[in-house]
Design a protein around this motif. Structure first.
Motif, PDB file in Angstrom:
ATOM      1  N   LEU A 149      89.522  23.417  -6.359  1.00 50.14           N
ATOM      2  CA  LEU A 149      88.826  23.039  -4.753  1.00 50.14           C
ATOM      3  C   LEU A 149      88.132  23.533  -4.227  1.00 50.14           C
ATOM      4  O   LEU A 149      86.809  23.840  -4.443  1.00 50.14           O
ATOM      5  N   ILE A 150      87.840  22.194  -3.149  1.00 53.56           N
ATOM      6  CA  ILE A 150      86.649  22.059  -2.467  1.00 53.56           C
ATOM      7  C   ILE A 150      86.946  22.075  -1.221  1.00 53.56           C
ATOM      8  O   ILE A 150      87.661  22.115  -0.704  1.00 53.56           O
ATOM      9  N   ASP A 153      87.868  25.367   5.022  1.00 53.96           N
ATOM     10  CA  ASP A 153      87.525  26.486   5.992  1.00 53.96           C
ATOM     11  C   ASP A 153      88.021  27.585   5.300  1.00 53.96           C
ATOM     12  O   ASP A 153      88.993  27.453   4.449  1.00 53.96           O
ATOM     13  N   ILE A 154      87.524  28.867   5.897  1.00 52.94           N
ATOM     14  CA  ILE A 154      88.423  29.730   5.902  1.00 52.94           C
ATOM     15  C   ILE A 154      89.252  30.401   7.151  1.00 52.94           C
ATOM     16  O   ILE A 154      88.289  30.531   7.774  1.00 52.94           O
ATOM     17  N   LEU A 155      90.103  30.570   6.770  1.00 49.80           N
ATOM     18  CA  LEU A 155      90.633  30.894   8.891  1.00 49.80           C
ATOM     19  C   LEU A 155      91.830  31.719   7.817  1.00 49.80           C
ATOM     20  O   LEU A 155      92.773  32.107   7.190  1.00 49.80           O
ATOM     21  N   ALA A 156      92.065  32.732   8.846  1.00 54.12           N
ATOM     22  CA  ALA A 156      92.978  33.999   8.728  1.00 54.12           C
ATOM     23  C   ALA A 156      94.415  33.190   9.150  1.00 54.12           C
ATOM     24  O   ALA A 156      94.641  31.974   9.712  1.00 54.12           O
ATOM     25  N   ILE A 157      95.645  33.739   8.484  1.00 55.69           N
ATOM     26  CA  ILE A 157      96.703  33.156   8.685  1.00 55.69           C
ATOM     27  C   ILE A 157      97.625  33.745   9.955  1.00 55.69           C
ATOM     28  O   ILE A 157      97.114  34.564  10.549  1.00 55.69           O
ATOM     29  N   PRO A 158      97.488  32.454  10.560  1.00 53.50           N
ATOM     30  CA  PRO A 158      97.937  32.938  11.667  1.00 53.50           C
ATOM     31  C   PRO A 158      98.385  34.023  12.887  1.00 53.50           C
ATOM     32  O   PRO A 158     100.184  34.313  11.627  1.00 53.50           O
ATOM     33  N   VAL A 181      85.100  29.771  -8.689  1.00 58.08           N
ATOM     34  CA  VAL A 181      83.978  28.932  -7.983  1.00 58.08           C
ATOM     35  C   VAL A 181      84.507  28.791  -6.176  1.00 58.08           C
ATOM     36  O   VAL A 181      83.035  29.581  -5.191  1.00 58.08           O
ATOM     37  N   LEU A 184      84.067  32.820  -5.435  1.00 57.93           N
ATOM     38  CA  LEU A 184      82.681  32.971  -5.358  1.00 57.93           C
ATOM     39  C   LEU A 184      82.145  32.617  -3.334  1.00 57.93           C
ATOM     40  O   LEU A 184      81.563  33.122  -2.957  1.00 57.93           O
ATOM     41  N   SER A 185      82.484  31.815  -3.751  1.00 54.59           N
ATOM     42  CA  SER A 185      82.093  31.526  -2.770  1.00 54.59           C
ATOM     43  C   SER A 185      82.885  31.189  -1.188  1.00 54.59           C
ATOM     44  O   SER A 185      81.797  31.912   0.232  1.00 54.59           O
ATOM     45  N   ASP A 188      80.559  35.128  -0.831  1.00 53.67           N
ATOM     46  CA  ASP A 188      79.252  34.759  -0.331  1.00 53.67           C
ATOM     47  C   ASP A 188      79.778  34.279   1.552  1.00 53.67           C
ATOM     48  O   ASP A 188      78.943  35.273   1.518  1.00 53.67           O
ATOM     49  N   GLN A 189      81.064  34.242   1.580  1.00 62.06           N
ATOM     50  CA  GLN A 189      80.373  33.578   3.139  1.00 62.06           C
ATOM     51  C   GLN A 189      80.914  34.990   4.018  1.00 62.06           C
ATOM     52  O   GLN A 189      80.968  35.342   4.842  1.00 62.06           O
ATOM     53  N   LEU A 190      81.890  35.910   3.206  1.00 62.41           N
ATOM     54  CA  LEU A 190      82.474  37.171   3.497  1.00 62.41           C
ATOM     55  C   LEU A 190      81.422  38.515   3.684  1.00 62.41           C
ATOM     56  O   LEU A 190      81.712  39.390   4.432  1.00 62.41           O
ATOM     57  N   LEU A 284      93.667  36.271   4.728  1.00 63.29           N
ATOM     58  CA  LEU A 284      92.844  34.610   4.933  1.00 63.29           C
ATOM     59  C   LEU A 284      93.453  33.848   4.038  1.00 63.29           C
ATOM     60  O   LEU A 284      93.644  34.357   3.182  1.00 63.29           O
TER      61      LEU A 284
ATOM     62  N   ARG B  48      70.718  31.569   3.703  1.00 67.53           N
ATOM     63  CA  ARG B  48      71.239  32.835   3.542  1.00 67.53           C
ATOM     64  C   ARG B  48      70.642  33.747   2.999  1.00 67.53           C
ATOM     65  O   ARG B  48      69.229  33.694   1.687  1.00 67.53           O
ATOM     66  N   THR B  90      82.790  35.999   9.063  1.00 66.53           N
ATOM     67  CA  THR B  90      83.493  35.264   9.211  1.00 66.53           C
ATOM     68  C   THR B  90      84.488  35.316   9.127  1.00 66.53           C
ATOM     69  O   THR B  90      85.491  35.226  10.087  1.00 66.53           O
ATOM     70  N   GLU B  91      85.819  36.830   8.823  1.00 67.51           N
ATOM     71  CA  GLU B  91      86.611  37.464   9.150  1.00 67.51           C
ATOM     72  C   GLU B  91      87.317  37.432  11.154  1.00 67.51           C
ATOM     73  O   GLU B  91      88.375  37.297  11.128  1.00 67.51           O
ATOM     74  N   SER B  94      87.847  33.659  11.412  1.00 69.29           N
ATOM     75  CA  SER B  94      88.675  33.115  11.618  1.00 69.29           C
ATOM     76  C   SER B  94      89.992  33.497  12.236  1.00 69.29           C
ATOM     77  O   SER B  94      90.947  32.396  12.357  1.00 69.29           O
ATOM     78  N   GLY B  95      89.943  34.769  12.615  1.00 67.52           N
ATOM     79  CA  GLY B  95      90.683  34.662  14.161  1.00 67.52           C
ATOM     80  C   GLY B  95      90.550  34.245  15.192  1.00 67.52           C
ATOM     81  O   GLY B  95      91.472  33.707  16.559  1.00 67.52           O
ATOM     82  N   ASN B  98      92.171  30.237  13.954  1.00 68.65           N
ATOM     83  CA  ASN B  98      93.406  29.324  13.237  1.00 68.65           C
ATOM     84  C   ASN B  98      94.399  29.403  14.365  1.00 68.65           C
ATOM     85  O   ASN B  98      95.680  29.661  14.159  1.00 68.65           O
ATOM     86  N   SER B 465      81.504  24.936  -5.370  1.00 72.29           N
ATOM     87  CA  SER B 465      82.047  25.326  -4.365  1.00 72.29           C
ATOM     88  C   SER B 465      82.061  23.691  -3.208  1.00 72.29           C
ATOM     89  O   SER B 465      83.053  23.307  -2.645  1.00 72.29           O
TER      90      SER B 465
END
Lengths: 321, 592
Positions: A149-150, A153-158, A181, A184-185, A188-190, A284, B48, B90-91, B94-95, B98, B465
């Protein structure tokens, strides 16, 4: 509506009656596996969401024809990252005067945004005194190599945003699949303070757990270590309960973040957990692309889960005067 | 003993995970930090793990008041600067993103609402610290808190909610955040709110930072703060926001914000726009300045890293207290230039004859004979490490294990002056020490080399990634490795890339990402150390990747990127993934 119970049920669905059934129509052969097992006479209303992309890939055209010929439904075309049309359809449902509503969702090939939207609709339903949703998932055989998977974005589910505003420590729970991967990515962001993970064991195949551990070895060895849970792919009930127990000691002390990246039954368990403890958990989704796409055939087993909703007590709802 | 004495602080690589006391105990204050303690708006840039969060947190009042450094204590004592810390996690973001159904106006309004709530929460935390610090008498403190919070809560709720304590008001803000999200979800599903229901937290729909300013005004009166007191609003991790959010924030950087000063941290190339909502763009140097934290000069590097290690060791478990880096790792045979033994019949010259070009070798011979001092600088210094490395790798293909990536200087260099990376490297070594049966110092060179190569490999793996980034770094690293191990050496060892202004947008985006993640570092102009090159410039590969590619962790001579693109690898690629990165060259690059 609030979640009252999550239980595994028999996959013998031939005789069951439903007020409404939701299906997803894509290019996978698996899209029509469960509908073919059902008796159309037992379903009052059918809604079929068809993916906007891949309309000429693999079995898509056949699947479109199948739903039209056998269910009288041309798939309603929706982008996989779009819930607008889903909500439009849900709002049009005439479900008044139904004391108990029975719903079927075949989420084998359904976008998680769509299934999350249907769950959102369920929680805000006020017209019924009882709602039972049967979730069905058909295991699949991938007819090709699993593509990484490339991440886009990382989004909260509405509707599943939780409340990550406080500066409490964050606890991330990763549902692991083969996207080591990408996981892990996302980690890294969270940059969470505490990390847990769970993977399917037993999985869809005998070598699934070993393969998932291998794909995620860096995350497991360096970040999770002894905080890895192995939960059966075939039981959403057990996964839901185990995750509930996992978060119990951390509730009220941490911002809990779920990142389910594994098989769909585990994703479902994560979403249900988030709905159950809505203020405390953020769920997420990692949005991305795989190329090239592969076909997936049903291999015969089905995971069947019933989620029982009941009306919320007036005092349970938070409002501001 | 305090809890931190029993904890291995080398296992905590992220500033977020440190307690306040641990952060203060392990913080190494720097000229950059001193710069930030001012009434200028700053945008802090750093890859980072470079220490941005630590800087931002240390500016907050509850941290700064613990820092035992004169100027910090003076600032707190005299109430000159009061810092508030907000993490744009990020979290949290993310809100925001979305809700694709929102139009631009709704998106902006929602961002402003949420940021208003978040900054007000940060203010409350700072007020706790201020009350504790400036009002020593407990009874008086309680009275002041009660009165102040009552006023603030009245203002923030239009009179509908009155609270007497900071904790209760914090809970109220956390609740309305959640309620608002749920109301939006309900409206999305059903098309409307409930009968008679209003959206939660309407006062926070005010202009951005207005509720915060109101709170600051009330606090200034209650705490008797001087007029010149500046409130530093530290917004951490702004790279998670979108361009439209940056434009909104820029509007406030540009405006006269009175006693509110902004310190925004973000990764390189992640200050997405200079535009504002006022129609006029930001003016650098006037409205704000960059502070680019990152690689120090080589001379400062070792001392700074040693301090980092010692502070962590001191605050960790007893078994780490007496360990120094030198004791743990010994000296590097590769990085420390040997006292010159470059005589004509020395082993070094034999290696030079074997591995370099004939003109290079002839020149070396002449300099040694005629200008020995020049030979030291132009031959010995430049070739010593490369020759040793090439020989060591060649020999290791037989039975001998590689031991060349070892020693203090090598570990420090592979850390790229990145605190997070360094802490992880140290932790790897300390874990090995604890695991070994004989606990011998220093750790065996071959073991150190294994650890660094594995570390380097894992760093590169993480870039998978982003397929293009991985492929890009593989291509550059493989080229540099080929230059060192497969081609005759010259004095211009290729370890940096030269990017021309014709570089395609696609490749430039990859370069930006590599810089953001700390795998490429711009070679900065010493006259403008805080400015980043844009679309044209020189970059060296992150030294953390040197062990994996078996190259020297040095800047070296820059090679045009186009040359690297045309190169056919002479080495076998260890890991490849498909990715048509260089299929999409710009027309100019293709023609070169």
């Amino acid at each position: 509506m609030k979640i009252n119970k999550v239980t595994d049920i028999s996959d013998d669905i031939q005789q069951k009656h439903y007020d409404v059934a939701f299906f997803a129509c894509g290019y996978e052969q698996r899209s029509t596996y469960i509908p073919r097992l059902l008796n159309r006479e037992n379903v009052n209303k059918t809604i079929v969401f068809g993916y906007k992309d891949g309309r000429t890939e693999f079995h898509r055209e056949d699947n479109d024809k199948y739903f039209f010929n056998n269910w009288g439904q041309e798939p309603i075309i929706v982008g996989d990252n779009d819930d607008t049309v889903v909500y439009e359809q849900l709002r049009e449902l005439d479900l008044k005067a139904k004391s108990e509503l029975r719903v079927l969702i075949d989420y084998s090939t359904m976008s998680r945004l769509w299934s999350a939207s249907i769950l959102n609709w369920a929680r805000f339903l006020t017209d019924s005194s009882s709602l039972k949703i049967d979730f069905l998932y058909a295991f699949g055989n991938y007819k090709g190599d699993f593509q990484p998977l490339i991440i886009e974005d990382i989004l909260a589910i509405p509707g599943y945003e939780g409340s990550p505003i406080s500066d409490a420590p964050s606890l991330a729970i990763f549902g692991l699949g083969f996207d080591g991967v990408a996981a892990l990515s996302a980690l890294d962001q969270l940059e969470p303070n505490i990390v847990y993970a769970y993977l399917a064991s037993p999985g869809a195949a005998e070598d699934y757990p070993a393969k998932a551990k291998y794909c995620n070895k860096t995350l497991i060895n360096h970040y999770v270590k002894d905080k890895l849970l192995e939960l059966p792919i075939s039981s959403v009930e057990v996964t839901f309960r185990s995750l509930t127990e996992l978060i119990s000691p951390h509730r009220g002390k941490t911002n809990i973040i779920l990142i389910p990246m594994g098989p769909k039954p585990h994703v479902l368990a994560a979403m249900l957990l988030c709905l159950r403890f809505e203020k405390e958990i953020t769920c997420l989704r990692v949005r991305g692309k795989r190329a090239p796409i592969v076909d997936v055939e049903a291999e015969g087993h089905i995971v069947a889960t019933r989620v029982h909703f009941k009306p919320e007590e007036p005092s349970q709802e938070q409002t501001i005067a | 003993m305090p809890e931190s004495k029993y904890r291995n602080l080398f296992e905590i690589e992220n500033a977020r995970d440190l307690t306040r006391q641990q952060m203060v105990d392990t913080f190494i204050e720097s000229p950059d930090f001193k710069r930030l303690l001012s009434s200028k708006n700053h945008i802090v840039l750093g890859e980072r793990g470079s220490g941005k969060t630590a800087l931002a947190k240390m500016l907050s009042h509850d941290h700064l008041s613990l820092l035992q450094v004169n100027y910090a204590q003076q600032a707190v004592q005299d109430k000159l600067f009061i810092g508030m810390y907000v993490s744009i996690k990020t979290e949290w973001v993310s809100g925001l993103r979305n809700k694709p159904w929102q139009d631009e106006r709704e998106k902006e309004a929602f961002f402003q609402w949420r940021l208003n709530v978040a900054t007000c929460l940060a203010l409350l935390k700072t007020l706790r610290s201020c009350l504790d610090r400036y009002i020593r008498d407990l009874q008086q403190r309680v009275i002041v808190e009660r009165e102040l919070i009552k006023q603030i809560s009245e203002s923030w709720s239009e009179g509908s909610q009155l609270y007497a304590t900071i904790v209760d008001l914090q809970r109220y803000l956390e609740d309305i955040e959640h309620i608002r999200q749920q109301q939006l979800a309900r409206k999305r599903v059903t098309g409307r709110l409930r009968e008679g229901e209003e959206f939660a937290g309407i006062p926070f729909d005010a202009e951005l930072f207005e509720p915060l300013r109101r709170g600051i005004t009330l606090a200034t009166r209650a705490l008797n703060l001087p007029e010149e007191c500046k409130w530093l609003l530290c917004l951490d991790e702004a790279e998670t926001l979108d361009t439209v959010h940056h434009r909104i924030l820029n509007t406030y950087l540009r405006a006269d914000s009175g006693n509110l000063v902004f310190k925004i941290t973000t990764t390189p190339y992640s200050h997405y726009t200079q535009d504002t909502n006022s129609g006029k763009p930001l003016i650098y140097g006037h409205d704000y300045e960059y502070v680019y934290i990152g690689q120090n000069s080589i001379f400062e590097e070792k001392e700074w890293v040693k301090k980092l290690f010692e502070k962590r060791a001191k605050s960790s478990a007893i078994e780490f207290q007496d360990i120094t880096l030198e004791k743990l790792l010994g000296r590097s045979i590769l990085m420390i230039p040997k006292k010159s033994e470059w005589t004509l019949d020395s082993e070094e010259m034999t290696l030079l004859e074997k591995y370099s070009t004939k003109p290079t070798y002839e020149r070396a011979k002449r300099l040694i004979r005629e200008e020995p001092e020049r030979a030291k600088d132009e031959i010995a210094r430049k070739f010593h490490g490369a020759l040793l490395l090439r020989k060591a790798v060649e020999v290791s293909h037989g039975h001998k294990k590689l031991d060349i990536f070892s020693g203090v200087e090598m570990a420090i260099r592979c850390g790229d002056c990145n605190p997070r990376r360094l802490v992880r490297i140290f932790n790897s070594f300390l874990t090995e020490l604890l695991r070994s049966e004989d606990k011998k110092f220093p750790i065996a060179r071959t073991k150190q080399t294994d650890i660094l190569i594995e570390f380097s490999y894992n760093e590169l793996e993480r870039t998978k990634s982003s397929a293009q980034l991985y492929e890009f770094l593989q291509t550059i690293g493989t080229y540099m490795s080929d230059c060192l191990h497969k081609m005759p050496l010259t004095s211009n060892l290729s370890l940096a890339i030269d990017v021309s202004k014709d570089v395609s947008d696609e490749i430039w985006k990859v370069i930006e990402k590599a810089v953001e993640w700390g795998y490429l570092f711009p070679i900065r102009n010493s006259n403008h150390p805080d400015r980043l090159p844009h679309k044209k410039g020189r970059f060296h590969l992150g030294y953390v990747l040197a062990p994996y590619f078996k190259i020297m962790p040095r800047k070296g001579h820059p090679i045009p990127l186009s040359t690297i693109q045309r190169h056919k690898p002479l080495s076998k690629r260890l890991n490849t993934i498909e990715g048509p990165l260089f299929d999409n060259l710009s027309a100019e690059e293709s023609a070169m």
